[in-house]
Design a protein around this motif. Structure first.
Motif, PDB file in Angstrom:
ATOM      1  N   GLU A   1       0.833  -1.216   0.000  1.00 57.05           N
ATOM      2  CA  GLU A   1       0.000   0.000   0.000  1.00 57.05           C
ATOM      3  C   GLU A   1       0.860   1.257   0.000  1.00 57.05           C
ATOM      4  OE1 GLU A   1      -2.461  -0.454   3.420  1.00 57.05           O
ATOM      5  OE2 GLU A   1      -3.954  -1.701   2.398  1.00 57.05           O
ATOM      6  N   GLN A   2       1.993   1.211   0.711  1.00 50.77           N
ATOM      7  CA  GLN A   2       2.897   2.369   0.720  1.00 50.77           C
ATOM      8  C   GLN A   2       3.670   2.518  -0.584  1.00 50.77           C
ATOM      9  OE1 GLN A   2       5.066   3.035   4.603  1.00 50.77           O
ATOM     10  NE2 GLN A   2       4.263   0.984   5.028  1.00 50.77           N
ATOM     11  N   LEU A   3       3.849   1.394  -1.291  1.00 54.50           N
ATOM     12  CA  LEU A   3       4.598   1.441  -2.552  1.00 54.50           C
ATOM     13  C   LEU A   3       3.731   1.841  -3.749  1.00 54.50           C
ATOM     14  CD1 LEU A   3       6.862  -1.728  -2.230  1.00 54.50           C
ATOM     15  CD2 LEU A   3       7.554   0.675  -2.039  1.00 54.50           C
ATOM     16  N   LEU A   4       2.428   1.736  -3.618  1.00 55.90           N
ATOM     17  CA  LEU A   4       1.551   2.072  -4.750  1.00 55.90           C
ATOM     18  C   LEU A   4       1.721   3.516  -5.234  1.00 55.90           C
ATOM     19  CD1 LEU A   4      -1.753   0.167  -3.876  1.00 55.90           C
ATOM     20  CD2 LEU A   4      -0.065  -0.373  -5.634  1.00 55.90           C
ATOM     21  N   PRO A   5       1.836   4.512  -4.333  1.00 48.88           N
ATOM     22  CA  PRO A   5       2.083   5.881  -4.832  1.00 48.88           C
ATOM     23  C   PRO A   5       3.391   5.992  -5.609  1.00 48.88           C
ATOM     24  CG  PRO A   5       1.341   5.943  -2.558  1.00 48.88           C
ATOM     25  CD  PRO A   5       1.611   4.498  -2.892  1.00 48.88           C
ATOM     26  N   VAL A   6       4.404   5.203  -5.218  1.00 51.36           N
ATOM     27  CA  VAL A   6       5.673   5.208  -5.944  1.00 51.36           C
ATOM     28  C   VAL A   6       5.460   4.670  -7.350  1.00 51.36           C
ATOM     29  CG1 VAL A   6       8.040   4.319  -5.971  1.00 51.36           C
ATOM     30  CG2 VAL A   6       6.950   4.912  -3.787  1.00 51.36           C
ATOM     31  N   VAL A   7       4.709   3.603  -7.464  1.00 52.85           N
ATOM     32  CA  VAL A   7       4.397   3.027  -8.780  1.00 52.85           C
ATOM     33  C   VAL A   7       3.623   4.037  -9.622  1.00 52.85           C
ATOM     34  CG1 VAL A   7       3.138   1.181  -9.968  1.00 52.85           C
ATOM     35  CG2 VAL A   7       4.423   0.663  -7.882  1.00 52.85           C
ATOM     36  N   ASP A   8       2.646   4.716  -8.989  1.00 50.78           N
ATOM     37  CA  ASP A   8       1.869   5.745  -9.715  1.00 50.78           C
ATOM     38  C   ASP A   8       2.786   6.833 -10.271  1.00 50.78           C
ATOM     39  OD1 ASP A   8      -0.446   4.379  -9.076  1.00 50.78           O
ATOM     40  OD2 ASP A   8      -0.892   5.618  -7.315  1.00 50.78           O
ATOM     41  N   ASN A   9       3.746   7.283  -9.464  1.00 47.72           N
ATOM     42  CA  ASN A   9       4.655   8.346  -9.910  1.00 47.72           C
ATOM     43  C   ASN A   9       5.566   7.870 -11.035  1.00 47.72           C
ATOM     44  OD1 ASN A   9       3.645  10.292  -8.171  1.00 47.72           O
ATOM     45  ND2 ASN A   9       5.079   9.769  -6.520  1.00 47.72           N
ATOM     46  N   PHE A  10       5.994   6.615 -10.963  1.00 48.96           N
ATOM     47  CA  PHE A  10       6.793   6.071 -12.068  1.00 48.96           C
ATOM     48  C   PHE A  10       5.982   6.076 -13.366  1.00 48.96           C
ATOM     49  CE2 PHE A  10      10.032   3.880  -9.319  1.00 48.96           C
ATOM     50  CZ  PHE A  10      11.136   4.378  -9.979  1.00 48.96           C
ATOM     51  N   GLU A  11       4.732   5.653 -13.289  1.00 49.64           N
ATOM     52  CA  GLU A  11       3.885   5.625 -14.485  1.00 49.64           C
ATOM     53  C   GLU A  11       3.704   7.036 -15.052  1.00 49.64           C
ATOM     54  OE1 GLU A  11       0.328   3.676 -13.194  1.00 49.64           O
ATOM     55  OE2 GLU A  11       1.100   1.668 -13.642  1.00 49.64           O
TER      56      GLU A  11
ATOM     57  N   PHE B   1      12.828   8.045  -6.518  1.00 52.71           N
ATOM     58  CA  PHE B   1      13.765   7.226  -5.760  1.00 52.71           C
ATOM     59  C   PHE B   1      13.796   7.656  -4.291  1.00 52.71           C
ATOM     60  CE2 PHE B   1      18.036   6.662  -3.990  1.00 52.71           C
ATOM     61  CZ  PHE B   1      18.124   5.273  -4.030  1.00 52.71           C
ATOM     62  N   ARG B   2      13.814   8.966  -4.058  1.00 49.74           N
ATOM     63  CA  ARG B   2      13.795   9.461  -2.674  1.00 49.74           C
ATOM     64  C   ARG B   2      12.504   9.046  -1.968  1.00 49.74           C
ATOM     65  NH1 ARG B   2      16.287  14.263  -4.806  1.00 49.74           N
ATOM     66  NH2 ARG B   2      14.276  15.355  -4.778  1.00 49.74           N
ATOM     67  N   GLN B   3      11.402   9.084  -2.710  1.00 49.50           N
ATOM     68  CA  GLN B   3      10.117   8.655  -2.139  1.00 49.50           C
ATOM     69  C   GLN B   3      10.170   7.169  -1.763  1.00 49.50           C
ATOM     70  OE1 GLN B   3       6.830   8.839  -4.890  1.00 49.50           O
ATOM     71  NE2 GLN B   3       5.282   8.724  -3.264  1.00 49.50           N
ATOM     72  N   LEU B   4      10.706   6.356  -2.668  1.00 52.36           N
ATOM     73  CA  LEU B   4      10.841   4.922  -2.407  1.00 52.36           C
ATOM     74  C   LEU B   4      11.768   4.670  -1.220  1.00 52.36           C
ATOM     75  CD1 LEU B   4      10.421   1.940  -3.167  1.00 52.36           C
ATOM     76  CD2 LEU B   4      12.286   2.198  -4.818  1.00 52.36           C
ATOM     77  N   ASP B   5      12.861   5.403  -1.187  1.00 50.19           N
ATOM     78  CA  ASP B   5      13.818   5.248  -0.093  1.00 50.19           C
ATOM     79  C   ASP B   5      13.166   5.588   1.257  1.00 50.19           C
ATOM     80  OD1 ASP B   5      16.597   4.716   0.722  1.00 50.19           O
ATOM     81  OD2 ASP B   5      16.565   6.820   1.340  1.00 50.19           O
ATOM     82  N   GLY B   6      12.313   6.598   1.257  1.00 50.58           N
ATOM     83  CA  GLY B   6      11.615   6.978   2.485  1.00 50.58           C
ATOM     84  C   GLY B   6      10.659   5.893   2.963  1.00 50.58           C
ATOM     85  N   VAL B   7       9.952   5.287   2.018  1.00 47.44           N
ATOM     86  CA  VAL B   7       9.027   4.200   2.380  1.00 47.44           C
ATOM     87  C   VAL B   7       9.790   3.039   3.012  1.00 47.44           C
ATOM     88  CG1 VAL B   7       7.471   2.431   1.459  1.00 47.44           C
ATOM     89  CG2 VAL B   7       7.283   4.797   0.656  1.00 47.44           C
ATOM     90  N   LEU B   8      10.905   2.650   2.380  1.00 48.46           N
ATOM     91  CA  LEU B   8      11.688   1.521   2.883  1.00 48.46           C
ATOM     92  C   LEU B   8      12.340   1.849   4.223  1.00 48.46           C
ATOM     93  CD1 LEU B   8      13.330   0.332  -0.468  1.00 48.46           C
ATOM     94  CD2 LEU B   8      11.343  -0.637   0.714  1.00 48.46           C
ATOM     95  N   SER B   9      12.765   3.086   4.402  1.00 51.70           N
ATOM     96  CA  SER B   9      13.362   3.494   5.690  1.00 51.70           C
ATOM     97  C   SER B   9      12.329   3.419   6.811  1.00 51.70           C
ATOM     98  CB  SER B   9      13.918   4.919   5.596  1.00 51.70           C
ATOM     99  OG  SER B   9      14.990   4.964   4.679  1.00 51.70           O
ATOM    100  N   ASN B  10      11.096   3.814   6.498  1.00 48.33           N
ATOM    101  CA  ASN B  10      10.029   3.740   7.499  1.00 48.33           C
ATOM    102  C   ASN B  10       9.752   2.300   7.933  1.00 48.33           C
ATOM    103  OD1 ASN B  10       9.659   6.500   7.527  1.00 48.33           O
ATOM    104  ND2 ASN B  10       8.040   6.455   5.976  1.00 48.33           N
ATOM    105  N   GLU B  11      10.064   1.342   7.042  1.00 46.74           N
ATOM    106  CA  GLU B  11       9.871  -0.070   7.367  1.00 46.74           C
ATOM    107  C   GLU B  11      11.086  -0.680   8.061  1.00 46.74           C
ATOM    108  OE1 GLU B  11       7.087  -2.075   7.011  1.00 46.74           O
ATOM    109  OE2 GLU B  11       6.176  -0.107   6.679  1.00 46.74           O
ATOM    110  N   GLY B  12      12.124   0.150   8.306  1.00 55.02           N
ATOM    111  CA  GLY B  12      13.296  -0.327   9.049  1.00 55.02           C
ATOM    112  C   GLY B  12      14.465  -0.736   8.180  1.00 55.02           C
ATOM    113  N   LEU B  13      14.409  -0.444   6.883  1.00 52.31           N
ATOM    114  CA  LEU B  13      15.521  -0.797   5.995  1.00 52.31           C
ATOM    115  C   LEU B  13      16.609   0.269   6.082  1.00 52.31           C
ATOM    116  CD1 LEU B  13      16.319  -2.940   3.816  1.00 52.31           C
ATOM    117  CD2 LEU B  13      15.555  -1.258   2.122  1.00 52.31           C
TER     118      LEU B  13
END
Length: 200
Positions: free
Chosen positions: A100-110, A133-145
């Motif tokens: 669900e958090q990655l869907l906006p990233v996919v939308d922006n890529f499209e 990429f920064r948006q994706l990185d933020g999502v993954l950081s929020n998940e503890g990556l």
């Protein structure tokens, strides 16, 4: 009346009295025995009734315990099935939150790809991809990556995977001098070790 006649008469009376009393004594003993036997029979009957009542009580208690045990077993079976189903559901949809958090990233890529095809503005595309990429990185950081910072640190086989040794004048032996592929930590766990070159 003569003295002898009186004595014989007296002896006759004396002889009759014991015989008359004997049946009375024997009759009283028989009645006592019958009463005692009746009492014993009554006591035995009461004792038997008490035992039967106690037996019935324990029989009911055993039936209640058996019913309670069956009910508890059924409840446990239902709980086990429900827990198993919940675990299966959790495993099936464990990634739902992240997706669900990655869907906006996919939308922006499209959007970025569609815009670049229309405008042919590749500088704008590069900037858009950087933002995504920064948006994706933020999502993954929020998940503890977290990315590992390997270059310049001593080689550690728990975090690094050495692919070659290289000579280095800047670093002493056993120091990571180059990162070929980044390593990642997921909270406290190594998700992927960094592929590195180590000074010899």
């Amino acid at each position: 009346m003569t003295t002898e006649h009186k004595e014989s008469q007296h002896e006759g009376l004396g002889a009759e009295n014991p015989e008359t009393a004997k049946p009375n004594a024997e009759g009283a003993t028989y009645e006592d025995n019958a009463a005692e036997a009746a009492n014993e029979a009554a006591e035995a009957s009461e004792a038997q009734q008490a035992v039967e009542a106690e037996l019935e009580k324990f029989k009911q208690l055993a039936e209640e315990n058996a019913t309670r045990t069956l009910r508890a077993q059924a409840d446990f079976d239902n709980f086990r099935r429900r827990t198993l189903k919940e675990k299966e559901e959790f495993a099936k949809y464990a990634s739902q939150k992240l997706i669900e958090q990655l869907l906006p990233v996919v939308d922006n890529f499209e959007r970025a790809l569609a815009t670049s095809k229309e405008t042919k503005d590749y500088d704008a595309l590069a900037k858009g991809v950087e933002m995504i990429f920064r948006q994706l990185d933020g999502v993954l950081s929020n998940e503890g990556l977290q990315r590992m910072e390997a270059v310049g640190t001593p080689f550690n086989p728990e975090f690094h995977q050495a692919i070659m040794q290289v000579e280095s004048e800047e670093h002493e032996e056993g120091i990571v001098v180059e990162e070929v592929q980044k390593g990642y930590m997921l909270k406290e766990k190594v998700l992927r070790p960094a592929m590195v070159k180590v000074s010899s």
